[in-house]
Write an enzyme that holds these catalytic residues in place. Structure first.
Site, PDB file in Angstrom:
ATOM      1  N   HIS A   1       0.820  -1.207   0.000  1.00 21.73           N
ATOM      2  CA  HIS A   1       0.000   0.000   0.000  1.00 21.73           C
ATOM      3  C   HIS A   1       0.859   1.265   0.000  1.00 21.73           C
ATOM      4  CE1 HIS A   1       0.856  -0.846   4.242  1.00 21.73           C
ATOM      5  NE2 HIS A   1       0.712   0.449   4.470  1.00 21.73           N
TER       6      HIS A   1
ATOM      7  N   ASP B   1       0.600   4.864   1.856  1.00 23.91           N
ATOM      8  CA  ASP B   1      -0.107   5.380   3.023  1.00 23.91           C
ATOM      9  C   ASP B   1      -1.156   6.413   2.630  1.00 23.91           C
ATOM     10  OD1 ASP B   1       1.213   3.863   4.918  1.00 23.91           O
ATOM     11  OD2 ASP B   1       2.769   5.371   5.266  1.00 23.91           O
TER      12      ASP B   1
ATOM     13  N   HIS C   1       4.697  -0.153   0.082  1.00 22.06           N
ATOM     14  CA  HIS C   1       5.350  -0.949   1.114  1.00 22.06           C
ATOM     15  C   HIS C   1       4.361  -1.889   1.788  1.00 22.06           C
ATOM     16  CE1 HIS C   1       3.599   2.385   3.416  1.00 22.06           C
ATOM     17  NE2 HIS C   1       3.647   1.605   4.478  1.00 22.06           N
TER      18      HIS C   1
ATOM     19  N   ARG D   1       4.431   6.045  14.211  1.00 21.93           N
ATOM     20  CA  ARG D   1       4.624   6.708  12.916  1.00 21.93           C
ATOM     21  C   ARG D   1       4.079   8.126  12.916  1.00 21.93           C
ATOM     22  NH1 ARG D   1       1.161   4.327   8.110  1.00 21.93           N
ATOM     23  NH2 ARG D   1      -0.030   6.270   8.185  1.00 21.93           N
TER      24      ARG D   1
END
Length: 274
Positions: free
Chosen positions: A95, A97, A249, A264
């Site tokens: 995907h 983000d 990723h 994150r």
């Protein structure tokens, strides 16, 4: 600061820089350049507090909050991904983000807080390298297409769980499906790339449903060929900073029943373009 390239397609490791201290202007500029060139940059043995994690992200732009994940107490910009046997990860597809937003993020900075003794790597693939290898005819074909990206599509597993719809309905209401071109141009490097996210790309708008499914299946295999991929092996206090405009990723969920906690920050893209 030393920059060591990790593979031909993407990835570099940065040493000689302490991210637990305020970042000097010249170092921030060097990291911006390294990120654009290598698409994902890595750091190891970084003792970084929540305060410095947020401050590091803010050096590259304002920060986004994810609509569906928990955050660190007192730091709403720091998203938490905390998984173990009782709370397995549902993120198992490649995907980009938050591609379900009208302006997807510039990038994300992910810190490994609690890491399993083995497993739990993250795979990164270069969407620019995947575009470069297309034939001229395929580049022309993809360049004329757009795709719908949807939070609801991406969280379909969670929505199917008991109470999932109620828990995520507000996030869905606030993030209706959006349309992005299938080929984008990186605003810094000028490289063209395939803007595709297996998790959130729901359909190709100009194609019939069967043709859309066929093309999406082809893209799913094309963009993650081994020659475009770098596998990052996490350690305690490791950090990955990836250019969300250039890479796709996925985590490798092979560490059960151990715990893996990641934190994150996600950076708004002030250079957004179609």
């Amino acid at each position: 600061m030393l920059i060591t390239r990790e593979s031909d397609a993407l990835g570099a490791t940065i040493t000689g820089l302490d991210l637990g201290a305020p970042l000097r202007d010249e170092d921030a500029t060097a990291l911006q350049q390294a990120l654009a060139e290598h698409q994902v940059i890595f750091f190891r043995d970084q003792d970084i507090s929540h305060h410095h994690h947020r401050a590091l992200g803010l050096r590259f732009g304002s920060l986004m909050q994810h609509p569906a994940y928990p955050t660190v107490a007192g730091y709403p910009e720091i998203m938490v991904l905390d998984n173990d046997r009782e709370n397995p990860s549902k993120i198992d597809e490649w995907h980009v983000d938050m591609s379900f937003t009208a302006t997807p993020p510039l990038g994300s900075i992910l810190v490994g807080r609690i890491m399993p003794a083995s497993g739990g790597d993250t795979l990164f693939a270069s969407l620019a390298a995947a575009y470069d290898d297309l034939s001229a005819a395929m580049k022309e074909t993809l360049g004329a297409l757009t795709a719908t990206h949807s939070l609801e599509h991406g969280f379909r597993q969670s929505l199917a769980e008991p109470g999932g719809r109620e828990r995520l309905q507000e996030a869905i209401d606030r993030n209706p499906p959006v349309v992005h071109p299938l080929v984008r141009t990186h605003p810094v490097t000028g490289r063209k790339l395939i803007f595709y996210s297996a998790t959130f790309t729901e359909k190709i708008n100009e194609l019939s449903p069967p043709d859309s499914e066929e093309l999406l299946a082809w893209l799913a295999s094309h963009v993650v060929q081994d020659k475009y991929v770098y596998r990052f092996k996490w350690g305690q206090k490791s950090i990955a900073f990836w250019d969300n405009r250039a890479v796709i990723h996925k985590p490798v969920n092979d560490y059960w029943p151990a715990r893996r906690r990641m934190e994150r920050v996600t950076i708004n893209d002030s250079t957004a373009q179609g």
